[in-house]
Design a protein around this motif. Structure first.
Motif, PDB file in Angstrom:
ATOM      1  N   PHE A 197       0.836  -1.206   0.000  1.00  0.00           N
ATOM      2  CA  PHE A 197       0.000   0.000   0.000  1.00  0.00           C
ATOM      3  C   PHE A 197       0.862   1.244   0.000  1.00  0.00           C
ATOM      4  N   VAL A 198       0.625   2.088  -0.981  1.00  0.00           N
ATOM      5  CA  VAL A 198       1.234   3.419  -1.041  1.00  0.00           C
ATOM      6  C   VAL A 198       0.088   4.404  -1.193  1.00  0.00           C
ATOM      7  N   PRO A 199      -0.110   5.316  -0.265  1.00  0.00           N
ATOM      8  CA  PRO A 199      -1.266   6.214  -0.320  1.00  0.00           C
ATOM      9  C   PRO A 199      -1.141   7.251  -1.421  1.00  0.00           C
ATOM     10  N   THR A 200      -2.267   7.854  -1.743  1.00  0.00           N
ATOM     11  CA  THR A 200      -2.290   8.956  -2.702  1.00  0.00           C
ATOM     12  C   THR A 200      -1.708  10.197  -2.042  1.00  0.00           C
ATOM     13  N   ALA A 201      -0.757  10.806  -2.684  1.00  0.00           N
ATOM     14  CA  ALA A 201      -0.111  12.002  -2.129  1.00  0.00           C
ATOM     15  C   ALA A 201      -1.145  13.069  -1.808  1.00  0.00           C
ATOM     16  N   GLY A 202      -1.025  13.656  -0.635  1.00  0.00           N
ATOM     17  CA  GLY A 202      -1.918  14.731  -0.240  1.00  0.00           C
ATOM     18  C   GLY A 202      -3.235  14.281   0.366  1.00  0.00           C
ATOM     19  N   ALA A 203      -3.489  12.970   0.376  1.00  0.00           N
ATOM     20  CA  ALA A 203      -4.752  12.456   0.921  1.00  0.00           C
ATOM     21  C   ALA A 203      -4.733  12.511   2.448  1.00  0.00           C
ATOM     22  N   ALA A 204      -5.906  12.307   3.039  1.00  0.00           N
ATOM     23  CA  ALA A 204      -6.035  12.375   4.495  1.00  0.00           C
ATOM     24  C   ALA A 204      -5.294  11.241   5.203  1.00  0.00           C
ATOM     25  N   ASN A 205      -4.909  10.205   4.445  1.00  0.00           N
ATOM     26  CA  ASN A 205      -4.181   9.070   5.022  1.00  0.00           C
ATOM     27  C   ASN A 205      -2.802   8.912   4.375  1.00  0.00           C
ATOM     28  N   SER A 206      -2.218  10.027   3.941  1.00  0.00           N
ATOM     29  CA  SER A 206      -0.995   9.948   3.140  1.00  0.00           C
ATOM     30  C   SER A 206       0.312  10.039   3.928  1.00  0.00           C
ATOM     31  N   ARG A 207       0.237  10.391   5.219  1.00  0.00           N
ATOM     32  CA  ARG A 207       1.466  10.627   5.976  1.00  0.00           C
ATOM     33  C   ARG A 207       1.432   9.901   7.320  1.00  0.00           C
ATOM     34  N   ASN A 208       2.613   9.757   7.902  1.00  0.00           N
ATOM     35  CA  ASN A 208       2.729   9.166   9.240  1.00  0.00           C
ATOM     36  C   ASN A 208       1.946   7.856   9.345  1.00  0.00           C
ATOM     37  N   ILE A 209       2.248   6.931   8.457  1.00  0.00           N
ATOM     38  CA  ILE A 209       1.575   5.631   8.450  1.00  0.00           C
ATOM     39  C   ILE A 209       2.253   4.739   9.486  1.00  0.00           C
ATOM     40  N   TRP A 210       1.480   4.416  10.531  1.00  0.00           N
ATOM     41  CA  TRP A 210       2.038   3.722  11.688  1.00  0.00           C
ATOM     42  C   TRP A 210       1.303   2.417  11.974  1.00  0.00           C
ATOM     43  N   ALA A 211       2.011   1.501  12.624  1.00  0.00           N
ATOM     44  CA  ALA A 211       1.453   0.328  13.313  1.00  0.00           C
ATOM     45  C   ALA A 211       0.420  -0.468  12.511  1.00  0.00           C
ATOM     46  N   PRO A 212       0.752  -0.904  11.288  1.00  0.00           N
ATOM     47  CA  PRO A 212      -0.198  -1.720  10.538  1.00  0.00           C
ATOM     48  C   PRO A 212      -0.333  -3.117  11.137  1.00  0.00           C
ATOM     49  N   GLU A 213      -1.542  -3.654  11.102  1.00  0.00           N
ATOM     50  CA  GLU A 213      -1.797  -5.016  11.571  1.00  0.00           C
ATOM     51  C   GLU A 213      -2.663  -5.748  10.551  1.00  0.00           C
ATOM     52  N   LEU A 214      -2.331  -6.999  10.299  1.00  0.00           N
ATOM     53  CA  LEU A 214      -3.010  -7.823   9.291  1.00  0.00           C
ATOM     54  C   LEU A 214      -3.904  -8.860   9.960  1.00  0.00           C
ATOM     55  N   TYR A 215      -5.102  -9.080   9.383  1.00  0.00           N
ATOM     56  CA  TYR A 215      -6.031 -10.100   9.862  1.00  0.00           C
ATOM     57  C   TYR A 215      -6.744 -10.739   8.676  1.00  0.00           C
ATOM     58  N   PHE A 216      -7.260 -11.955   8.881  1.00  0.00           N
ATOM     59  CA  PHE A 216      -8.056 -12.646   7.866  1.00  0.00           C
ATOM     60  C   PHE A 216      -9.433 -12.894   8.455  1.00  0.00           C
ATOM     61  N   PHE A 217     -10.461 -12.230   7.886  1.00  0.00           N
ATOM     62  CA  PHE A 217     -11.829 -12.342   8.380  1.00  0.00           C
ATOM     63  C   PHE A 217     -12.780 -12.653   7.232  1.00  0.00           C
ATOM     64  N   ASP A 218     -13.635 -13.629   7.415  1.00  0.00           N
ATOM     65  CA  ASP A 218     -14.728 -13.883   6.473  1.00  0.00           C
ATOM     66  C   ASP A 218     -14.242 -14.014   5.028  1.00  0.00           C
ATOM     67  N   GLY A 219     -13.103 -14.694   4.856  1.00  0.00           N
ATOM     68  CA  GLY A 219     -12.610 -14.957   3.515  1.00  0.00           C
ATOM     69  C   GLY A 219     -11.827 -13.837   2.866  1.00  0.00           C
ATOM     70  N   LYS A 220     -11.561 -12.766   3.610  1.00  0.00           N
ATOM     71  CA  LYS A 220     -10.791 -11.650   3.054  1.00  0.00           C
ATOM     72  C   LYS A 220      -9.724 -11.195   4.060  1.00  0.00           C
ATOM     73  N   TRP A 221      -8.715 -10.532   3.520  1.00  0.00           N
ATOM     74  CA  TRP A 221      -7.644  -9.978   4.356  1.00  0.00           C
ATOM     75  C   TRP A 221      -7.932  -8.511   4.673  1.00  0.00           C
ATOM     76  N   TYR A 222      -7.526  -8.093   5.873  1.00  0.00           N
ATOM     77  CA  TYR A 222      -7.690  -6.698   6.278  1.00  0.00           C
ATOM     78  C   TYR A 222      -6.413  -6.198   6.934  1.00  0.00           C
ATOM     79  N   ILE A 223      -6.059  -4.967   6.632  1.00  0.00           N
ATOM     80  CA  ILE A 223      -4.969  -4.294   7.323  1.00  0.00           C
ATOM     81  C   ILE A 223      -5.545  -3.068   8.025  1.00  0.00           C
ATOM     82  N   TYR A 224      -5.324  -3.006   9.324  1.00  0.00           N
ATOM     83  CA  TYR A 224      -5.721  -1.845  10.122  1.00  0.00           C
ATOM     84  C   TYR A 224      -4.461  -1.026  10.367  1.00  0.00           C
TER      85      TYR A 224
END
Length: 310
Positions: free
Chosen positions: A45-72
């Motif tokens: 994952f590389v965010p879109t420059a200037g977006a509300a989630n584009s900077r200071n990306i911290w502490a990602p966590e991965l899970y598998f729920f209901d047949g799909k993967w999720y990153i928080y």
């Protein structure tokens, strides 16, 4: 290996590892955690420059729920006050492939303020989202608390949030008052614990605290959790372990051992920066069902690999 905020998720004999990168999210995949440093990270994952989630990306966590993967993960627009918790979704069988879809922010209406360190507790067929927040929307009072809310689905919370813990003891207030990095731990006898990081991460006294859920307790009821009056894992200067915290858990390949992975500094006064390094060690459970993490193992000390590794 250098890094901070390590997280591990196991599925089908594979360990998926993530850590804070700051500007993107990468996944390491390995069948042996002792060989993690040899794994080649894949940027997912590389965010879109200037977006509300584009900077200071911290502490990602991965899970598998209901047949799909999720990153928080945590991210903002560059201003600290904008930090919030976010979710990505991937329907591929392999999380290092396929497309990660931005599902947006995850929050409750009553806690729409500074938020970091999203993590999941699964209990009795329900899922709960846990995170760290600063309720002062001006961001002047930096006190950080831990909140929990029930999940309607992997990217939506329902109802109001409960503040589970706030800095109360002196060991939670070094630098300034911090409770962050919540991690669920279920004991072999099915008792639930919440392990969290306390004190400002830039101090040598960053440490792990613990909440214990009473038997039959409701995770959404603060009174059903009991806080340990002392840290359960803390600095060990003689072992070159300063500010140990922000942990994750995994089991050995044969399922017989429990391991904790965490970050720490190797020298005093190295702060909350790039000198932090990732460490792992085995832990056990006491007769009362609570975890016994021992003390941080010394750097350079050779320890046995997780049992069952090939």
């Amino acid at each position: 290996m250098n890094g901070a905020d390590p997280s591990v998720y196991q599925k089908d004999g594979v360990y998926y590892y993530l850590q804070t990168n700051g500007s993107s999210i990468s996944l390491w995949a390995t069948t042996a955690m002792s060989k993690l440093s040899a794994a080649i990270p894949k940027t997912v994952f590389v965010p879109t420059a200037g977006a509300a989630n584009s900077r200071n990306i911290w502490a990602p966590e991965l899970y598998f729920f209901d047949g799909k993967w999720y990153i928080y993960y945590t991210a903002g627009n560059g201003a600290d006050i904008s930090q919030r918790t976010w979710v990505l979704e991937n329907s591929s069988a392999d999380p290092t492939t396929g497309t990660w879809v931005d599902k947006g922010r995850i929050f409750t209406a009553d806690t729409d303020f500074w938020a970091i360190d999203g993590s999941i507790l699964e209990m009795n067929g329900s899922r709960y989202f846990m995170w760290c927040g600063r309720p002062d929307v001006t961001n002047v009072n930096l006190t950080q608390n831990i909140y929990i809310a029930k999940m309607l689905n992997p990217f939506t919370l329902v109802g109001s949030a409960t503040k589970l813990t706030e800095p109360e003891y002196g060991w939670e207030k070094n630098g300034f008052g911090v409770n962050e990095g919540p991690q669920a731990l279920i004991s072999p006898d099915n008792k639930a614990f919440l392990i969290y990081s306390a004190s400002y991460c830039g101090t040598d006294d960053y440490a792990l605290g613990m909440l214990s859920l009473k038997t039959g307790g409701d995770p959404l009821v603060k009174a059903d959790w009991q806080k340990s009056a002392q840290p359960v894992f803390s600095k060990q200067p003689q072992s070159n372990a300063f500010g140990p915290g922000h942990n994750s858990f995994f089991k050995s390949p044969d399922g017989k051992e429990n391991w904790i992975v965490y970050h720490a500094n190797s020298e005093t006064n190295q702060g909350c920066a790039d000198r932090r390094n990732v460490r792992m060690q085995k832990f056990t459970f006491k007769t009362d069902g609570s975890p016994d993490f021992g003390v941080p193992v010394a750097t350079g000390l050779q320890i046995s690999k997780p049992s069952g590794e090939q």
